[in-house]
Design a protein around this motif. Structure first.
Motif, PDB file in Angstrom:
ATOM      1  N   GLY A 155     -13.498 -19.472 -59.231  1.00 30.08           N
ATOM      2  CA  GLY A 155     -13.895 -18.087 -59.003  1.00 30.08           C
ATOM      3  C   GLY A 155     -14.269 -17.847 -57.553  1.00 30.08           C
ATOM      4  N   ASN A 156     -15.282 -16.999 -57.331  1.00 24.01           N
ATOM      5  CA  ASN A 156     -15.685 -16.607 -55.988  1.00 24.01           C
ATOM      6  C   ASN A 156     -16.488 -17.702 -55.290  1.00 24.01           C
ATOM      7  OD1 ASN A 156     -14.510 -14.036 -56.326  1.00 24.01           O
ATOM      8  ND2 ASN A 156     -16.377 -13.270 -57.307  1.00 24.01           N
ATOM      9  N   ALA A 157     -16.439 -17.693 -53.958  1.00 28.14           N
ATOM     10  CA  ALA A 157     -17.244 -18.625 -53.178  1.00 28.14           C
ATOM     11  C   ALA A 157     -18.718 -18.270 -53.323  1.00 28.14           C
ATOM     12  CB  ALA A 157     -16.829 -18.577 -51.720  1.00 28.14           C
ATOM     13  N   PRO A 158     -19.604 -19.266 -53.251  1.00 23.17           N
ATOM     14  CA  PRO A 158     -21.040 -18.981 -53.335  1.00 23.17           C
ATOM     15  C   PRO A 158     -21.492 -18.032 -52.230  1.00 23.17           C
ATOM     16  CG  PRO A 158     -20.615 -21.330 -53.567  1.00 23.17           C
ATOM     17  CD  PRO A 158     -19.327 -20.697 -53.142  1.00 23.17           C
ATOM     18  N   THR A 159     -22.581 -17.347 -52.472  1.00 21.42           N
ATOM     19  CA  THR A 159     -23.147 -16.417 -51.492  1.00 21.42           C
ATOM     20  C   THR A 159     -23.409 -17.129 -50.169  1.00 21.42           C
ATOM     21  OG1 THR A 159     -24.212 -15.156 -53.255  1.00 21.42           O
ATOM     22  CG2 THR A 159     -25.076 -14.846 -51.025  1.00 21.42           C
ATOM     23  N   GLY A 160     -23.025 -16.480 -49.079  1.00 14.61           N
ATOM     24  CA  GLY A 160     -23.253 -17.033 -47.744  1.00 14.61           C
ATOM     25  C   GLY A 160     -22.039 -17.691 -47.137  1.00 14.61           C
ATOM     26  N   PHE A 161     -21.027 -18.025 -47.954  1.00 12.31           N
ATOM     27  CA  PHE A 161     -19.820 -18.656 -47.433  1.00 12.31           C
ATOM     28  C   PHE A 161     -18.812 -17.592 -47.014  1.00 12.31           C
ATOM     29  CE2 PHE A 161     -21.695 -22.235 -49.504  1.00 12.31           C
ATOM     30  CZ  PHE A 161     -21.249 -23.342 -48.792  1.00 12.31           C
ATOM     31  N   VAL A 162     -18.302 -17.736 -45.805  1.00  9.47           N
ATOM     32  CA  VAL A 162     -17.323 -16.797 -45.266  1.00  9.47           C
ATOM     33  C   VAL A 162     -16.131 -17.572 -44.728  1.00  9.47           C
ATOM     34  CG1 VAL A 162     -19.065 -15.061 -44.689  1.00  9.47           C
ATOM     35  CG2 VAL A 162     -18.447 -16.807 -43.000  1.00  9.47           C
ATOM     36  N   SER A 163     -15.010 -16.898 -44.622  1.00 10.67           N
ATOM     37  CA  SER A 163     -13.793 -17.555 -44.165  1.00 10.67           C
ATOM     38  C   SER A 163     -13.889 -17.941 -42.688  1.00 10.67           C
ATOM     39  CB  SER A 163     -12.585 -16.640 -44.367  1.00 10.67           C
ATOM     40  OG  SER A 163     -11.412 -17.225 -43.815  1.00 10.67           O
ATOM     41  N   ALA A 164     -13.506 -19.190 -42.400  1.00  8.24           N
ATOM     42  CA  ALA A 164     -13.415 -19.659 -41.023  1.00  8.24           C
ATOM     43  C   ALA A 164     -11.982 -19.617 -40.531  1.00  8.24           C
ATOM     44  CB  ALA A 164     -13.960 -21.079 -40.918  1.00  8.24           C
ATOM     45  N   GLY A 165     -11.053 -19.221 -41.424  1.00 10.92           N
ATOM     46  CA  GLY A 165      -9.639 -19.173 -41.079  1.00 10.92           C
ATOM     47  C   GLY A 165      -8.857 -20.199 -41.871  1.00 10.92           C
ATOM     48  N   LYS A 166      -7.579 -20.242 -41.623  1.00  8.83           N
ATOM     49  CA  LYS A 166      -6.697 -21.165 -42.325  1.00  8.83           C
ATOM     50  C   LYS A 166      -6.570 -22.462 -41.541  1.00  8.83           C
ATOM     51  CE  LYS A 166      -2.234 -21.366 -44.690  1.00  8.83           C
ATOM     52  NZ  LYS A 166      -0.991 -20.616 -45.027  1.00  8.83           N
ATOM     53  N   ALA A 167      -6.884 -23.554 -42.206  1.00 10.85           N
ATOM     54  CA  ALA A 167      -6.785 -24.859 -41.562  1.00 10.85           C
ATOM     55  C   ALA A 167      -5.328 -25.248 -41.377  1.00 10.85           C
ATOM     56  CB  ALA A 167      -7.509 -25.901 -42.391  1.00 10.85           C
ATOM     57  N   GLU A 168      -5.016 -25.819 -40.248  1.00 14.44           N
ATOM     58  CA  GLU A 168      -3.677 -26.364 -39.990  1.00 14.44           C
ATOM     59  C   GLU A 168      -3.535 -27.681 -40.728  1.00 14.44           C
ATOM     60  OE1 GLU A 168      -1.105 -28.141 -36.195  1.00 14.44           O
ATOM     61  OE2 GLU A 168      -3.074 -27.220 -35.905  1.00 14.44           O
ATOM     62  N   PHE A 169      -2.372 -27.909 -41.324  1.00 18.39           N
ATOM     63  CA  PHE A 169      -2.103 -29.171 -41.997  1.00 18.39           C
ATOM     64  C   PHE A 169      -1.806 -30.224 -40.945  1.00 18.39           C
ATOM     65  CE2 PHE A 169       1.118 -31.910 -44.301  1.00 18.39           C
ATOM     66  CZ  PHE A 169       0.157 -32.651 -44.990  1.00 18.39           C
ATOM     67  N   SER A 170      -2.640 -31.250 -40.862  1.00 17.42           N
ATOM     68  CA  SER A 170      -2.483 -32.274 -39.831  1.00 17.42           C
ATOM     69  C   SER A 170      -1.525 -33.382 -40.241  1.00 17.42           C
ATOM     70  CB  SER A 170      -3.845 -32.887 -39.501  1.00 17.42           C
ATOM     71  OG  SER A 170      -4.427 -33.493 -40.652  1.00 17.42           O
ATOM     72  N   GLY A 171      -1.125 -33.404 -41.514  1.00 12.19           N
ATOM     73  CA  GLY A 171      -0.206 -34.426 -42.000  1.00 12.19           C
ATOM     74  C   GLY A 171      -0.915 -35.396 -42.928  1.00 12.19           C
ATOM     75  N   TYR A 172      -0.146 -36.005 -43.828  1.00 14.64           N
ATOM     76  CA  TYR A 172      -0.711 -36.978 -44.749  1.00 14.64           C
ATOM     77  C   TYR A 172      -1.178 -38.230 -44.009  1.00 14.64           C
ATOM     78  CZ  TYR A 172       1.377 -34.182 -48.499  1.00 14.64           C
ATOM     79  OH  TYR A 172       1.719 -33.162 -49.344  1.00 14.64           O
ATOM     80  N   ASP A 173      -2.216 -38.844 -44.511  1.00 16.16           N
ATOM     81  CA  ASP A 173      -2.753 -40.098 -43.972  1.00 16.16           C
ATOM     82  C   ASP A 173      -3.264 -39.941 -42.540  1.00 16.16           C
ATOM     83  OD1 ASP A 173      -1.886 -41.379 -46.357  1.00 16.16           O
ATOM     84  OD2 ASP A 173       0.095 -41.743 -45.476  1.00 16.16           O
ATOM     85  N   THR A 174      -3.637 -38.726 -42.154  1.00 16.94           N
ATOM     86  CA  THR A 174      -4.149 -38.510 -40.804  1.00 16.94           C
ATOM     87  C   THR A 174      -5.649 -38.262 -40.836  1.00 16.94           C
ATOM     88  OG1 THR A 174      -3.748 -36.116 -40.893  1.00 16.94           O
ATOM     89  CG2 THR A 174      -1.966 -37.506 -40.023  1.00 16.94           C
ATOM     90  N   ILE A 175      -6.271 -38.420 -39.674  1.00 15.59           N
ATOM     91  CA  ILE A 175      -7.647 -37.999 -39.476  1.00 15.59           C
ATOM     92  C   ILE A 175      -7.580 -36.682 -38.724  1.00 15.59           C
ATOM     93  CG2 ILE A 175      -9.886 -38.566 -38.483  1.00 15.59           C
ATOM     94  CD1 ILE A 175      -9.044 -41.515 -38.585  1.00 15.59           C
ATOM     95  N   PRO A 176      -7.818 -35.539 -39.384  1.00 11.42           N
ATOM     96  CA  PRO A 176      -7.684 -34.250 -38.707  1.00 11.42           C
ATOM     97  C   PRO A 176      -8.688 -34.117 -37.569  1.00 11.42           C
ATOM     98  CG  PRO A 176      -8.714 -33.986 -40.860  1.00 11.42           C
ATOM     99  CD  PRO A 176      -8.243 -35.400 -40.790  1.00 11.42           C
ATOM    100  N   ARG A 177      -8.274 -33.435 -36.527  1.00 10.52           N
ATOM    101  CA  ARG A 177      -9.120 -33.244 -35.350  1.00 10.52           C
ATOM    102  C   ARG A 177      -9.100 -31.771 -34.949  1.00 10.52           C
ATOM    103  NH1 ARG A 177     -11.845 -37.971 -35.516  1.00 10.52           N
ATOM    104  NH2 ARG A 177     -10.488 -39.792 -35.249  1.00 10.52           N
ATOM    105  N   GLY A 178     -10.077 -31.408 -34.137  1.00 11.12           N
ATOM    106  CA  GLY A 178     -10.056 -30.079 -33.546  1.00 11.12           C
ATOM    107  C   GLY A 178     -10.860 -29.044 -34.311  1.00 11.12           C
ATOM    108  N   LYS A 179     -10.557 -27.770 -34.015  1.00 12.84           N
ATOM    109  CA  LYS A 179     -11.346 -26.653 -34.519  1.00 12.84           C
ATOM    110  C   LYS A 179     -11.210 -26.474 -36.021  1.00 12.84           C
ATOM    111  CE  LYS A 179     -12.189 -21.710 -33.851  1.00 12.84           C
ATOM    112  NZ  LYS A 179     -11.791 -20.493 -33.089  1.00 12.84           N
TER     113      LYS A 179
END
Length: 269
Positions: free
Chosen positions: A191-215
């Motif tokens: 359902g809906n996100a808990p109160t106080g949570f807002v969208s930070a944007g769409k995360a870029e897919f960094s690829g499988y088996d990766t350690i994502p970095r950045g914003k």
């Protein structure tokens, strides 16, 4: 079974059928994940033949825990990728590192390493099925990363509650911290996100088996991420899943909600 067919089947197995549960079911899911890893290695054991290279020094495998195919290089265990990553050509930047023995086998195989991707090692495993366009380089992943779903938000890593381990000699997160987040949010929210949570944007897919970095990046999928400035230890990843419909004539039931990720400050940083 050909590698491509097996990977397709593996990708279609929707773990959401067992995701509605609480912690005991989470443990069972982790057991299922390990079983799928074993199934993947059994498939590759059928498809991949035996290497016959014995002219260079060989890394000893030791006896790391787990049943999936694994190797040990410089004291670190690497397990076969749960995403069935097998390629025809060695990725750019990987160079010969020596020879190793995959646990359970007798013959040494060449392995390849990269300073830019130290969490991966590719092992050359010749394919026996000459009737198809086979691939030879099999990805093995640092055991600390294998199967871990991660999100990077402004450089801070968060790990999925589904994949984080709060037990064992080297847990991903402390047990008390895990239980605190679980009691507040659960593992998955429908359902809906808990109160106080807002969208930070769409995360870029960094690829499988990766350690994502950045914003804003994620190694599971490209999806919208939700944050709460007053709850910096948690982020949410928008997701959809299906469960079986009691009325089989009506098909599956679609659910929408969020997977819960908790702050991760472990060894992958």
């Amino acid at each position: 079974m050909r590698k491509e067919t097996f990977c397709d089947v593996l990708g279609e197995m929707d773990d959401a059928y067992i995701l509605e549960a609480r912690l005991p079911e989470k443990r069972r899911m982790q057991g299922l994940t390990r079983w799928l890893g074993l199934a993947a290695c059994l498939c590759l054991a059928v498809v991949l033949g035996t290497g016959l290279w014995n002219s260079r020094p060989v890394e000893e495998t030791g006896d790391p825990t787990g049943s999936a195919p694994h190797i040990v290089v410089d004291g670190q265990a690497y397990y076969i990728s749960p995403h069935c990553i097998v390629v025809n050509d060695l990725p750019t930047g990987f160079v010969y590192g020596g020879e190793t023995i995959v646990a359970g086998e007798d013959n040494a195989r060449p392995y390849y390493v990269s300073a830019d991707s130290p969490e991966w090692i590719y092992v050359f495993q010749d394919a026996e099925d000459r009737s198809s366009d086979t691939a030879n380089y099999v990805r093995y992943v640092d055991e600390r990363l294998r199967g871990r779903d991660l999100i990077s938000v402004n450089g801070q890593l968060y790990m999925s509650m589904w994949s984080a381990e709060d037990y064992g000699e080297e847990p991903d997160v402390p047990a008390d911290f895990y239980k605190q987040i679980e009691s507040s949010y659960g593992i998955r929210i429908e359902g809906n996100a808990p109160t106080g949570f807002v969208s930070a944007g769409k995360a870029e897919f960094s690829g499988y088996d990766t350690i994502p970095r950045g914003k804003l990046a994620c190694n599971k999928q490209a999806a919208e991420v939700f944050v709460n400035p007053n709850a910096p230890d948690v982020v949410l990843l928008a997701t959809r899943w299906h469960t079986a419909n009691p009325d089989s004539s009506q098909g599956e039931i679609l659910h929408e909600g969020y997977d819960v990720y908790l702050r991760y400050d472990g060894s992958l940083n």
